[in-house]
Motif scaffolding. Structure first.
Motif, PDB file in Angstrom:
ATOM      1  N   THR A  37       0.833  -1.200   0.000  1.00  0.00           N
ATOM      2  CA  THR A  37       0.000   0.000   0.000  1.00  0.00           C
ATOM      3  C   THR A  37       0.870   1.253   0.000  1.00  0.00           C
ATOM      4  N   GLU A  38       1.909   1.266   0.809  1.00  0.00           N
ATOM      5  CA  GLU A  38       2.809   2.417   0.884  1.00  0.00           C
ATOM      6  C   GLU A  38       3.648   2.550  -0.387  1.00  0.00           C
ATOM      7  N   ILE A  56       2.757   1.739  -3.400  1.00  0.00           N
ATOM      8  CA  ILE A  56       1.871   2.286  -4.425  1.00  0.00           C
ATOM      9  C   ILE A  56       1.675   3.781  -4.224  1.00  0.00           C
ATOM     10  N   ARG A  57       1.569   4.219  -2.960  1.00  0.00           N
ATOM     11  CA  ARG A  57       1.379   5.638  -2.658  1.00  0.00           C
ATOM     12  C   ARG A  57       2.671   6.445  -2.724  1.00  0.00           C
ATOM     13  N   HIS A  58       3.766   5.748  -2.772  1.00  0.00           N
ATOM     14  CA  HIS A  58       5.082   6.377  -2.719  1.00  0.00           C
ATOM     15  C   HIS A  58       5.258   7.438  -3.810  1.00  0.00           C
ATOM     16  N   LYS A  59       5.833   8.568  -3.388  1.00  0.00           N
ATOM     17  CA  LYS A  59       6.190   9.615  -4.331  1.00  0.00           C
ATOM     18  C   LYS A  59       7.699   9.588  -4.486  1.00  0.00           C
TER      19      LYS A  59
END
Length: 77
Positions: free
Chosen positions: A62-63, A65-68
């Motif tokens: 989940t993190e 995928i959200r990672h910038k």
């Protein structure tokens, strides 16, 4: 989560990891991940208690995928 987002490596479910031999991980650093980071953290603790170098992806897939790109992914050891 492995089918949806596969980083490579070997798939070992947490319940099987606690029963398996850890000889194959000696002299290696094991990177663990799951959907939210909860199971991989437990697996990380299990391996560390067996003197295996292990890292767990904080927040799991989940993190990731959200990672910038401007923010580093954190690992827990």
């Amino acid at each position: 989560e492995r089918d949806a987002f596969h980083l490579g490596g070997e798939h070992i479910p947490l319940e099987k990891l606690s029963l398996s031999t850890t000889d194959e991980f000696k002299n290696k650093t094991v990177l663990l991940y799951c959907q939210s980071g909860i199971r991989s953290r437990k697996a990380c603790e299990l391996l560390i208690n067996k003197n295996i170098k292990a890292l767990s992806v904080e927040g799991g897939i989940t993190e990731i995928i959200r990672h910038k790109k401007s923010q580093p992914i954190e690992f827990i050891s």
